[in-house]
Scaffold this active site. Sequence first.
Site, mmCIF file in Angstrom:
data_model
loop_
_atom_site.group_PDB
_atom_site.id
_atom_site.type_symbol
_atom_site.label_atom_id
_atom_site.label_comp_id
_atom_site.label_asym_id
_atom_site.label_seq_id
_atom_site.Cartn_x
_atom_site.Cartn_y
_atom_site.Cartn_z
ATOM 1 N N ASP A 224 -3.121 -8.056 11.442
ATOM 2 C CA ASP A 224 -4.386 -8.529 11.066
ATOM 3 C C ASP A 224 -4.872 -9.997 11.976
ATOM 4 O O ASP A 224 -6.283 -10.286 11.725
ATOM 5 C CB ASP A 224 -4.094 -9.060 9.598
ATOM 6 C CG ASP A 224 -3.777 -7.918 8.719
ATOM 7 O OD1 ASP A 224 -4.325 -6.798 8.922
ATOM 8 O OD2 ASP A 224 -3.027 -7.981 7.881
ATOM 9 N N HIS B 249 -2.097 -8.959 1.878
ATOM 10 C CA HIS B 249 -1.952 -7.471 2.707
ATOM 11 C C HIS B 249 -3.173 -7.177 3.432
ATOM 12 O O HIS B 249 -3.563 -8.109 4.284
ATOM 13 C CB HIS B 249 -1.590 -6.507 1.513
ATOM 14 C CG HIS B 249 -0.944 -5.420 2.064
ATOM 15 N ND1 HIS B 249 -0.501 -5.137 3.144
ATOM 16 C CD2 HIS B 249 -0.836 -4.253 1.307
ATOM 17 C CE1 HIS B 249 -0.162 -3.659 3.467
ATOM 18 N NE2 HIS B 249 -0.420 -3.114 2.295
ATOM 19 N N HIS C 219 5.368 -12.543 7.855
ATOM 20 C CA HIS C 219 5.330 -11.175 7.378
ATOM 21 C C HIS C 219 6.849 -10.998 6.595
ATOM 22 O O HIS C 219 7.690 -11.806 6.660
ATOM 23 C CB HIS C 219 5.585 -10.175 8.688
ATOM 24 C CG HIS C 219 5.295 -8.842 8.308
ATOM 25 N ND1 HIS C 219 6.400 -7.907 7.797
ATOM 26 C CD2 HIS C 219 4.150 -8.129 8.415
ATOM 27 C CE1 HIS C 219 5.754 -6.582 7.518
ATOM 28 N NE2 HIS C 219 4.523 -6.707 7.947
ATOM 29 N N SER D 10 0.885 -1.196 -0.161
ATOM 30 C CA SER D 10 -0.163 -0.161 0.075
ATOM 31 C C SER D 10 0.884 1.169 0.231
ATOM 32 O O SER D 10 0.653 2.299 -0.813
ATOM 33 C CB SER D 10 -1.001 -0.017 1.462
ATOM 34 O OG SER D 10 -0.321 -0.313 2.427
ATOM 35 N N ARG E 39 1.994 -4.490 16.866
ATOM 36 C CA ARG E 39 0.765 -3.905 16.480
ATOM 37 C C ARG E 39 -0.414 -5.037 17.108
ATOM 38 O O ARG E 39 -1.191 -4.773 17.486
ATOM 39 C CB ARG E 39 0.678 -3.612 15.178
ATOM 40 C CG ARG E 39 1.541 -2.798 14.437
ATOM 41 C CD ARG E 39 1.254 -2.464 13.101
ATOM 42 N NE ARG E 39 1.673 -3.555 12.341
ATOM 43 C CZ ARG E 39 1.723 -3.734 11.175
ATOM 44 N NH1 ARG E 39 1.141 -2.711 10.328
ATOM 45 N NH2 ARG E 39 1.972 -4.975 10.367
HETATM 46 N N1 HAX Z 1 0.964 -19.582 6.085
HETATM 47 C C1 HAX Z 1 1.438 -20.476 5.239
HETATM 48 N N2 HAX Z 1 2.550 -20.468 4.363
HETATM 49 C C2 HAX Z 1 3.120 -19.131 4.548
HETATM 50 C C3 HAX Z 1 2.634 -17.945 5.695
HETATM 51 C C4 HAX Z 1 1.418 -18.499 6.283
HETATM 52 N N3 HAX Z 1 1.031 -17.672 7.206
HETATM 53 N N4 HAX Z 1 3.577 -17.097 5.460
HETATM 54 C C5 HAX Z 1 4.476 -17.354 4.754
HETATM 55 N N5 HAX Z 1 4.078 -18.632 4.238
HETATM 56 C C6 HAX Z 1 4.811 -19.417 3.146
HETATM 57 C C7 HAX Z 1 4.879 -18.466 1.941
HETATM 58 O O1 HAX Z 1 3.623 -18.470 1.230
HETATM 59 C C8 HAX Z 1 6.006 -18.923 1.071
HETATM 60 O O2 HAX Z 1 5.744 -20.215 0.408
HETATM 61 P P1 HAX Z 1 6.033 -20.660 -0.844
HETATM 62 O O3 HAX Z 1 7.439 -20.952 -0.796
HETATM 63 O O4 HAX Z 1 5.520 -22.128 -1.465
HETATM 64 O O5 HAX Z 1 5.869 -19.500 -1.791
HETATM 65 C C9 HAX Z 1 7.098 -19.546 2.131
HETATM 66 O O6 HAX Z 1 6.199 -19.449 3.305
HETATM 67 C C10 HAX Z 1 8.035 -18.368 2.442
HETATM 68 O O7 HAX Z 1 7.535 -17.138 2.671
HETATM 69 P P2 HAX Z 1 8.044 -16.071 3.480
HETATM 70 O O8 HAX Z 1 9.336 -15.385 2.903
HETATM 71 O O9 HAX Z 1 7.922 -16.379 4.837
HETATM 72 O O10 HAX Z 1 7.038 -14.751 3.469
HETATM 73 P P3 HAX Z 1 6.809 -13.829 2.182
HETATM 74 O O11 HAX Z 1 7.452 -12.595 2.492
HETATM 75 O O12 HAX Z 1 6.776 -14.331 0.745
HETATM 76 O O13 HAX Z 1 5.141 -13.358 2.348
HETATM 77 C C11 HAX Z 1 3.139 -12.724 3.626
HETATM 78 C C12 HAX Z 1 4.638 -12.652 3.557
HETATM 79 C C13 HAX Z 1 2.727 -11.711 4.672
HETATM 80 C C14 HAX Z 1 2.450 -12.662 2.297
HETATM 81 C C15 HAX Z 1 3.102 -14.225 4.088
HETATM 82 O O14 HAX Z 1 3.610 -14.399 5.350
HETATM 83 C C16 HAX Z 1 1.374 -14.834 4.160
HETATM 84 O O15 HAX Z 1 1.034 -15.054 3.358
HETATM 85 N N6 HAX Z 1 0.879 -14.415 5.414
HETATM 86 C C17 HAX Z 1 -0.658 -14.849 5.345
HETATM 87 C C18 HAX Z 1 -1.443 -13.720 4.896
HETATM 88 C C19 HAX Z 1 -1.161 -12.306 5.870
HETATM 89 O O16 HAX Z 1 -1.463 -12.894 7.137
HETATM 90 N N7 HAX Z 1 -0.913 -11.232 5.322
HETATM 91 C C20 HAX Z 1 -0.879 -9.871 5.882
HETATM 92 C C21 HAX Z 1 0.559 -9.506 6.323
HETATM 93 C C22 HAX Z 1 0.640 -8.212 7.096
HETATM 94 C C23 HAX Z 1 0.213 -7.136 6.290
HETATM 95 O O17 HAX Z 1 0.663 -6.825 5.242
HETATM 96 N N8 HAX Z 1 -0.795 -6.788 6.646
HETATM 97 O O18 HAX Z 1 -1.775 -5.978 5.785
#
Ligand code: HAX
Length: 442
Positions: free
Chosen positions: A374, A272, A319, A242, A328
């Site tokens: 979240d 996000h 994250h 964002s 938070r």
């Molecule tokens: N559940 C399952 N798998 C997860 C995970 C979770 N909560 N968090 C990370 N992973 C997985 C990723 O999908 C990725 O898998 P692949 O290798 O198969 O692609 C692997 O672990 C490595 O990811 P990472 O490097 O730890 O995390 P990223 O930086 O790629 O992504 C995310 C960060 C926030 C997108 C990720 O942790 C996620 O999808 N979390 C769940 C959704 C979520 O809560 N989003 C909100 C985040 C906070 C925010 O921005 N709020 O607005």
Amino acid sequence: MAKRLKDTLYEKIQDWRPRTERLMKEYGDVVVDTITISQILGGMRGIKSLVSDISYLDPMEGIRYRGYTLPEVFEKLPKAKNSEMPTVESLFYLLLTGDIPNEEQAAEVADEFNKRRILPRYIYEVIDGMPCCSHPMTIFSTAILTMHRESFFTKKYHAGGLHKADYWDPTYEDTLNLLAKLPEVATYIYAKLYRDGKRIQSNPNLDMGGNFAHMMGIPKPYDDVSRMHFIVHADHEAGNVSAHTGHLVASSLSDVYLSISAMVNGLAGPLHGLANQEVLRWLQDLMDSMNGEVPTKEQLSKFVWDTLNSGQVIPGFGHAVLRKTDPRYMLQREFSLKNLADDPLFKVVSMLYDVVPPILREQGKAKNPWPNVDAQSGVIQWHYGVKEYDFYTVLFGIGRSIGICANIIWDRALGYPLERPKSLTTAMLEDMAVGIPVVVED
Ligand code: HAX
């Protein structure tokens, strides 16, 4: 009488400009970072390529606003009347100037917001005219976008004669006009979608958080919930989707209406901001499968594993930058322990705090197994009666707009140019990779 915010800001800008100019002129060739192929292909994680003085995210400590940790922000900012929580207006002052405002300075922002909060008639019509089943974030983004015609920046720019050094000034005016209106836009969307259009008129004697709670028709302590919510979501440095979107779009000299509408669209993605909605949807699925009973830890573990095994993420955990529990999350958890400890849904969220991290560790993929912002926010909304969880990201959007607008004003003040990184082709990366020995770490 205290100096007016805009004058204070102007002085700060004048003082700051030589620092940026000196870095550019005298140290422009200093190497800050090197970039690997995995960073290019991996969503640019960790590449140091943006500047923001509004907030900084340390992976182990969490976010600091203008150098203050969140607990310090909550402790130091002036509080709303009859409340333990600071006003959102005082946070805006801090983000913009770097100074903790006194009561009078915070009151000036509240007064400015009050003068500017009335929505143009056409915004109600735009919201009324949205097709059935539009997501609240789509309506929110559209309403903001439609107000582009109000932009002082755009009018002055096209009229000619607006000096680059003065871009920040009409951007500041646009920002105050927009931020003042967001609670009105959001509560009307809520009224329209979930209350047959019956809206509650705003109360000009209340601060932003208090007025938001009033327009939602929810009694205390929802005013404090709103203040806390808007403050914790305000900024998370410049690289998240964002914030980066807002900055990127604004860099083409699109005004704040265009930029904030775009950032809202980025926030609306499930990885996000929409994760707060996803958490509640996922919790509801869980509660349905338990016939409303609080599950045992074993049942919870099974549900978490089932979600992972079906190829989905656990919403509210993980994250891209943080490597510990999100402060938070902790702030909202402390509020919940004080105010909703017996809520069955909060009990489940608390259990998830124990159950999910070891499972994510065992699965071995997520770099950060801990909860993010979240995982907590939606449960608090649910407890106070806001059960339409597809509305939650709109609340996030109000908060996030505050930080992004502060950043955009400073981007303009410091003359940051159009953002334009360079892209390569896969073949070019392959060419670069061939012949370069791979470094194997001990
Ligand atoms: N559940 C399952 N798998 C997860 C995970 C979770 N909560 N968090 C990370 N992973 C997985 C990723 O999908 C990725 O898998 P692949 O290798 O198969 O692609 C692997 O672990 C490595 O990811 P990472 O490097 O730890 O995390 P990223 O930086 O790629 O992504 C995310 C960060 C926030 C997108 C990720 O942790 C996620 O999808 N979390 C769940 C959704 C979520 O809560 N989003 C909100 C985040 C906070 C925010 O921005 N709020 O607005």
